[in-house]
Design a protein around this motif. Structure first.
Motif, PDB file in Angstrom:
ATOM      1  N   UNK A   1      64.031  46.909  51.770  1.00  0.00           N
ATOM      2  CA  UNK A   1      63.708  45.480  51.069  1.00  0.00           C
ATOM      3  C   UNK A   1      63.362  45.855  49.487  1.00  0.00           C
ATOM      4  N   UNK A   2      63.762  44.924  48.921  1.00  0.00           N
ATOM      5  CA  UNK A   2      63.113  44.739  47.693  1.00  0.00           C
ATOM      6  C   UNK A   2      61.993  43.755  47.802  1.00  0.00           C
ATOM      7  N   UNK A   3      60.729  44.120  47.186  1.00  0.00           N
ATOM      8  CA  UNK A   3      59.444  43.249  47.574  1.00  0.00           C
ATOM      9  C   UNK A   3      58.472  43.175  46.633  1.00  0.00           C
ATOM     10  N   UNK A   4      57.521  42.339  46.632  1.00  0.00           N
ATOM     11  CA  UNK A   4      56.304  42.389  45.694  1.00  0.00           C
ATOM     12  C   UNK A   4      55.337  43.392  46.484  1.00  0.00           C
ATOM     13  N   UNK A   5      54.514  44.044  45.690  1.00  0.00           N
ATOM     14  CA  UNK A   5      53.558  44.806  46.290  1.00  0.00           C
ATOM     15  C   UNK A   5      52.417  44.763  45.497  1.00  0.00           C
ATOM     16  N   UNK A   6      51.448  43.944  46.061  1.00  0.00           N
ATOM     17  CA  UNK A   6      50.175  43.637  45.366  1.00  0.00           C
ATOM     18  C   UNK A   6      49.149  44.611  45.578  1.00  0.00           C
ATOM     19  N   UNK A   7      49.371  45.649  46.459  1.00  0.00           N
ATOM     20  CA  UNK A   7      48.452  46.880  46.440  1.00  0.00           C
ATOM     21  C   UNK A   7      48.684  48.023  45.522  1.00  0.00           C
ATOM     22  N   UNK A   8      49.844  47.808  44.888  1.00  0.00           N
ATOM     23  CA  UNK A   8      50.115  48.999  44.171  1.00  0.00           C
ATOM     24  C   UNK A   8      50.034  48.397  42.477  1.00  0.00           C
TER      25      UNK A   8
END
Length: 286
Positions: free
Chosen positions: A217-224
């Motif tokens: 998926x395309x998604x947000x990664x708040x840990x990156x």
């Protein structure tokens, strides 16, 4: 007493004049009855008994230019028969592929025309089934694995370029090809990999997930906090303010792509993942 030869003559007369015609009629009747049952179920069409004509499955009001139109059939049917029964206006070239038992997907050969209303009609034994597709403004997402960037196009005009983190090479490299967004989840729970290893993940509250191929998926990664290099297990990660500890310093590219794209939006992935990419970034623990 009947003479033996006389008895044989009587039997022959009875056979030819009475029994043979009756037997012939009986055979024809049984054959006709059997054929009628197989074809129509004692005069009632099998299609009518099922009460399930060939039909289009529900779809969003507005779709991307690669959106597949799903078709449900009443039973076994050939793909060639569907090609014969379906018409599109304006006329567009399309392909039909089986999706499962009695279900098919109709795709454009390349893309649906943008900003267009497409009238889709099925003509079958029970009449016609109709649906309408309203396509969006020719929106396309392009992901360059070599440069680790995503480009957003609208009507062939480049409107935005964003850094991404795709899968690490070689094991978790993001696949190349043309895909389409088939599922969208605003706040997702992602789980996968090999339990008990560093390549296992179980992450809650993954924002703006838009699936393009299996579990990718395309998604947000708040840990990156370092985009522009491969850091995922195959997904295409974007920056997001959701759950980010420092949202004031973050451009929410994941939300922008969520608002820009839709079901059916094409995602074209090309290039080559850098061979010196690191191992996937560790996921946050709950």
């Amino acid at each position: 007493m009947v003479h033996p030869s006389r008895g044989g003559d009587v039997a022959n007369v009875l056979w030819h004049n009475y029994f043979k015609p009756v037997l012939f009629v009986a055979v024809i009747f049984v054959w006709a009855l059997t054929w009628s049952f197989m074809e129509y179920g004692f005069g009632i069409p099998v299609q009518a008994l099922s009460h399930q004509p060939i039909r289009f499955l529900p779809h969003p009001k507005r779709v991307g230019i690669l959106y597949p139109l799903l078709i449900k059939t009443h039973g076994a049917i050939s793909v060639s028969s569907l090609y014969h029964d379906i018409t599109l206006e304006p006329r567009e070239n399309f392909v039909i592929a089986p999706q499962g038992p009695h279900e098919f997907a109709l795709h454009p050969t390349r893309f649906w025309p943008d900003s267009t209303t497409i009238d889709c009609v099925i003509h079958d034994h029970q009449g016609t089934e109709q649906t309408v597709l309203h396509t969006d403004d020719g929106k396309v997402l392009r992901v360059d694995l070599t440069t680790q960037t995503m480009e957003a196009y609208e009507d062939e005009t480049l409107v935005r370029v964003m850094p991404v983190s795709t899968g690490t090479s070689p094991r978790w490299a993001t696949p190349t090809g043309t895909f389409y967004i088939f599922r969208r989840v605003l706040d997702d729970h992602m789980q996968g990999g090999e339990p008990g290893t560093k390549d296992y993940w179980d992450v809650h509250h993954v924002p703006y997930a838009q699936y393009i191929y299996r579990g990718i998926a395309i998604h947000g990664a708040w840990w990156n906090n370092h985009f522009g290099i491969p850091r995922s297990h195959g997904c295409i990660q974007l920056s997001t303010r959701i759950h980010n500890p420092h949202p004031q310093h973050v451009i929410d590219n994941a939300k922008w792509v969520w608002d820009f794209a839709d079901l059916g939006t094409p995602v074209i992935i090309f290039g080559q993942t850098p061979q010196n990419s690191s191992t996937p970034l560790s996921y946050p623990e709950e």
